[in-house]
Design an enzyme around this catalytic site. Structure first.
Site, PDB file in Angstrom:
ATOM      1  N   GLY A  12       0.787  -1.238   0.000  1.00 40.20           N
ATOM      2  CA  GLY A  12       0.000   0.000   0.000  1.00 40.20           C
ATOM      3  C   GLY A  12       0.811   1.276   0.000  1.00 40.20           C
ATOM      4  N   ASN A  14       1.470   3.138  -2.545  1.00 38.29           N
ATOM      5  CA  ASN A  14       0.759   4.118  -3.382  1.00 38.29           C
ATOM      6  C   ASN A  14      -0.445   4.701  -2.637  1.00 38.29           C
ATOM      7  OD1 ASN A  14       1.849   4.458  -6.243  1.00 38.29           O
ATOM      8  ND2 ASN A  14       2.040   2.260  -5.899  1.00 38.29           N
ATOM      9  N   LYS A  65      -9.683 -13.151  -9.942  1.00 39.05           N
ATOM     10  CA  LYS A  65     -10.646 -12.112 -10.325  1.00 39.05           C
ATOM     11  C   LYS A  65     -11.545 -11.742  -9.148  1.00 39.05           C
ATOM     12  CE  LYS A  65     -14.049 -15.343 -12.223  1.00 39.05           C
ATOM     13  NZ  LYS A  65     -14.956 -15.663 -13.321  1.00 39.05           N
ATOM     14  N   MET A  92      -4.332  -6.986  -7.098  1.00 41.28           N
ATOM     15  CA  MET A  92      -3.824  -8.011  -8.010  1.00 41.28           C
ATOM     16  C   MET A  92      -4.916  -8.941  -8.548  1.00 41.28           C
ATOM     17  SD  MET A  92      -0.971  -6.723  -8.065  1.00 41.28           S
ATOM     18  CE  MET A  92       0.291  -7.689  -8.836  1.00 41.28           C
ATOM     19  N   ARG A  93      -6.100  -8.413  -8.759  1.00 37.52           N
ATOM     20  CA  ARG A  93      -7.192  -9.200  -9.341  1.00 37.52           C
ATOM     21  C   ARG A  93      -7.772  -8.485 -10.541  1.00 37.52           C
ATOM     22  NH1 ARG A  93      -9.444 -13.381  -6.358  1.00 37.52           N
ATOM     23  NH2 ARG A  93      -8.233 -13.645  -4.462  1.00 37.52           N
ATOM     24  N   ASN A 109      -6.133   2.840 -12.416  1.00 38.65           N
ATOM     25  CA  ASN A 109      -5.166   1.865 -11.917  1.00 38.65           C
ATOM     26  C   ASN A 109      -3.762   2.422 -12.129  1.00 38.65           C
ATOM     27  OD1 ASN A 109      -4.140  -0.764 -11.107  1.00 38.65           O
ATOM     28  ND2 ASN A 109      -3.722  -1.171 -13.271  1.00 38.65           N
ATOM     29  N   HIS A 111       0.137   1.035 -12.994  1.00 40.73           N
ATOM     30  CA  HIS A 111       0.835  -0.158 -13.489  1.00 40.73           C
ATOM     31  C   HIS A 111       2.337   0.145 -13.571  1.00 40.73           C
ATOM     32  CE1 HIS A 111       1.315  -3.938 -15.596  1.00 40.73           C
ATOM     33  NE2 HIS A 111       2.135  -3.314 -16.408  1.00 40.73           N
TER      34      HIS A 111
HETATM   35  C1  GAR Z   1       2.868  -1.011  -7.599  1.00 33.15           C
HETATM   36  O1  GAR Z   1       4.172  -1.032  -8.130  1.00 33.15           O
HETATM   37  C2  GAR Z   1       1.848  -1.072  -8.713  1.00 33.15           C
HETATM   38  O2  GAR Z   1       2.267  -0.430  -9.891  1.00 33.15           O
HETATM   39  C3  GAR Z   1       1.731  -2.564  -8.931  1.00 33.15           C
HETATM   40  O3  GAR Z   1       1.781  -3.120  -7.646  1.00 33.15           O
HETATM   41  C4  GAR Z   1       2.589  -2.299  -6.809  1.00 33.15           C
HETATM   42  C5  GAR Z   1       1.824  -2.047  -5.539  1.00 33.15           C
HETATM   43  O4  GAR Z   1       2.632  -1.427  -4.588  1.00 33.15           O
HETATM   44  N1  GAR Z   1       0.510  -2.885  -9.595  1.00 33.15           N
HETATM   45  C6  GAR Z   1       0.404  -3.864 -10.470  1.00 33.15           C
HETATM   46  O5  GAR Z   1       1.319  -4.594 -10.783  1.00 33.15           O
HETATM   47  C7  GAR Z   1      -0.975  -4.027 -11.060  1.00 33.15           C
HETATM   48  N2  GAR Z   1      -0.957  -4.889 -12.198  1.00 33.15           N
HETATM   49  P1  GAR Z   1       1.992  -0.766  -3.295  1.00 33.15           P
HETATM   50  O6  GAR Z   1       1.061  -1.833  -2.663  1.00 33.15           O
HETATM   51  O7  GAR Z   1       3.163  -0.502  -2.410  1.00 33.15           O
HETATM   52  O8  GAR Z   1       1.245   0.459  -3.701  1.00 33.15           O
END
Ligand code: GAR
Length: 202
Positions: A12, A14, A65, A92-93, A109, A111
């Site tokens: 988390g 972000n 999903k 991640m779903r 989202n 990425h």
């Molecule tokens: C981030 O790097 C995000 O871009 C990625 O998961 C991480 C989550 O980090 N998302 C994906 O890969 C989605 N397909 P966080 O939990 O520390 O924010």
């Protein structure tokens, strides 16, 4: 006013960047709740520390999903918390039709690659292993495809010869923590069209 739900599955960081931007006054939004599909996801702890409702939802029997009963429970929780916009942050779903339709054009989202390159799982690792010299992160609208929605914001990093996957990911995460609150603020200001184009205000 953006009334956000943030969805995650992991640490988390972000979500934390979004919380920090709101507290610093650089993002005009309110986080109504944080949701995770893993009971021990640290993103839920981050929410609790800021007195934000933290909701765990079990997605059984689905492995990858959000669908069926779980989707219905999530939709009810979003309604109860008066959510009008969803930010996926390390969720991640795959999001399916029920939630997509209810929040069409109101779900984004982040990425860890410069889309449309390296969509799907482990975008950062895919780019590193491919050997690209520049990569980055993308904030985009969520549509029915995997990481195919309109692009809102991107930030680049350079991959140096002595970078490891870990050092590259550290640079990439730092850029994500700028790109996500920035994209949300543009949306809060009404500066982003559905196709991702930015309206410049002079
Ligand atoms: C981030 O790097 C995000 O871009 C990625 O998961 C991480 C989550 O980090 N998302 C994906 O890969 C989605 N397909 P966080 O939990 O520390 O924010």
């Amino acid at each position: 006013m953006l009334k956000l739900a943030i969805f995650g599955s992991g640490s988390g960081t972000n979500c934390q960047a979004i919380i920090d931007a709101i507290e610093a006054g650089t993002l005009d939004a309110e986080i109504k709740c944080v949701l995770a599909d893993k009971e021990d996801a640290y993103i839920l702890e981050r929410a609790r520390k800021h007195n934000i409702p933290a909701i765990y939802f079990d997605c059984t029997p689905f492995k990858s999903k959000l669908d069926g009963e779980a989707e219905q429970r999530v939709l009810r929780a979003l309604e109860e918390h008066d959510v009008n916009f969803i930010a996926l942050a390390g969720f991640m779903r795959i999001v399916k039709d029920g939630l997509l339709k209810a929040y069409e054009g109101r779900m984004i989202n982040i990425h860890p690659s410069l889309l449309p390159s390296f969509p799907g799982l482990d975008g950062g690792k895919q780019a590193f292993e491919y050997g690209v010299k520049y990569t980055g992160c993308t904030v985009h609208f969520v549509d029915a495809g995997v990481d195919t929605g309109a692009i809102i914001n991107q930030k680049c990093i350079t991959i140096e010869n002595d970078d490891t996957l870990d050092s590259m990911m550290a640079k990439l995460h730092a850029q994500e923590h700028i790109a996500y609150p920035e994209a949300l603020q543009w949306i809060a200001e009404g500066r982003i069209l559905r196709d991702g184009r930015r309206i410049t205000i002079n």
